[in-house]
Design an enzyme around this catalytic site. Sequence first.
Site, PDB file in Angstrom:
ATOM      1  N   ASP A   1       0.887  -1.117   0.072  1.00 37.24           N
ATOM      2  CA  ASP A   1       0.008   0.071  -0.031  1.00 37.24           C
ATOM      3  C   ASP A   1       1.002   1.168  -0.279  1.00 37.24           C
ATOM      4  OD1 ASP A   1      -2.341   1.606   0.591  1.00 37.24           O
ATOM      5  OD2 ASP A   1      -1.547   1.605   2.458  1.00 37.24           O
TER       6      ASP A   1
ATOM      7  N   ASP B   1      -0.225   4.875   0.943  1.00 37.37           N
ATOM      8  CA  ASP B   1      -0.077   5.933   1.983  1.00 37.37           C
ATOM      9  C   ASP B   1      -0.172   5.377   3.343  1.00 37.37           C
ATOM     10  OD1 ASP B   1      -0.493   7.906   0.142  1.00 37.37           O
ATOM     11  OD2 ASP B   1      -2.537   7.598  -0.154  1.00 37.37           O
TER      12      ASP B   1
END
Length: 316
Positions: A8, A10
């Site tokens: 991922d 953020d």
Amino acid sequence: MSKAVFIDRDNTIIEDPGYISDPGAVKLLPGVELAIKSLARAGFKNIVCTNQSGVARGMLTEDDLESIHAEVRRQLADKGAHLDAIYYCPFHPQGTIEQYARESDLRKPKPGMLLRAAEELDLELAQSWMVGDSARDIEAGQRAGCRTIRVRIAGETSTTTSERNVDAAQADFTVRNLVEAAKIIVRETDRTGTWEAVTPSAAVATAPPSSQGRFPQPDARLSEEGDDAPMDDHRVRLEILSHLRRLVRHSELEEFSFLKLAGGIVQMLALLTLLIAVLYFLGSGSGRVPVATFWALISVAMQTMALTFFTIQRNK
Ligand SMILES: [Mg+2]
């Protein structure tokens, strides 16, 4: 086929102050370059999979997103780390930009981005991992058939303890940052790749959930020994191997000493019996010759035995 770690973006690779729309706001989380490098060394492709509904909401364009990702790559490259691919989902059903305002299989928790990457990059999903800070990352990873690691940013207050426990139970592991995730992945890869018969994966310990506290820092030891740390298991195996070799050498040495000692003793007995035979032969009295012959035969037998010991020892 390759294996991959889907990561991922953020709050896993970069800080997440909300929606980033400017490359200038890109800030790598501490130690992520170490994690990415160690995963690459362990044979994983590092692939970012990120939901970017800000595009559908009109907060940034895909071009903005490309520049942001170029900046992420640039900052990582400055530290010697490389991302193999970045996949993003610009869609959202409540989007305000018409072309992006729709459901998409790419949007996590759906596994579309992972599946697309697997197809395009020939990845083996069962050997791959998904690492992310939100439940939807974990779900996407699981739906793609990957193992999963949840990154828990310390001090996170958006979820209650019970929610955290439920979420933590869903991921295979929970850690404080990407550096810890990489250590687990490398460790698990070593273990299942080489020691599967010895250590069932069920026995593997789960890393503790994050504790409250300040912003997570990478493990200081790893920062200092970044290049060596993932090799811990390998070093342990080498040590075991060299210990076994020492034991084998030691036992060979013991056997060698025993043979040498036995040969020496028998050799001395052979000389002693030869001396007795000579003394009988030179002595006086009837019947001395048969006795001398007897001792001479004993001496020959002893000498043969001694030579046998020496030969065995030399051929070892
Ligand atoms: Mg995230």
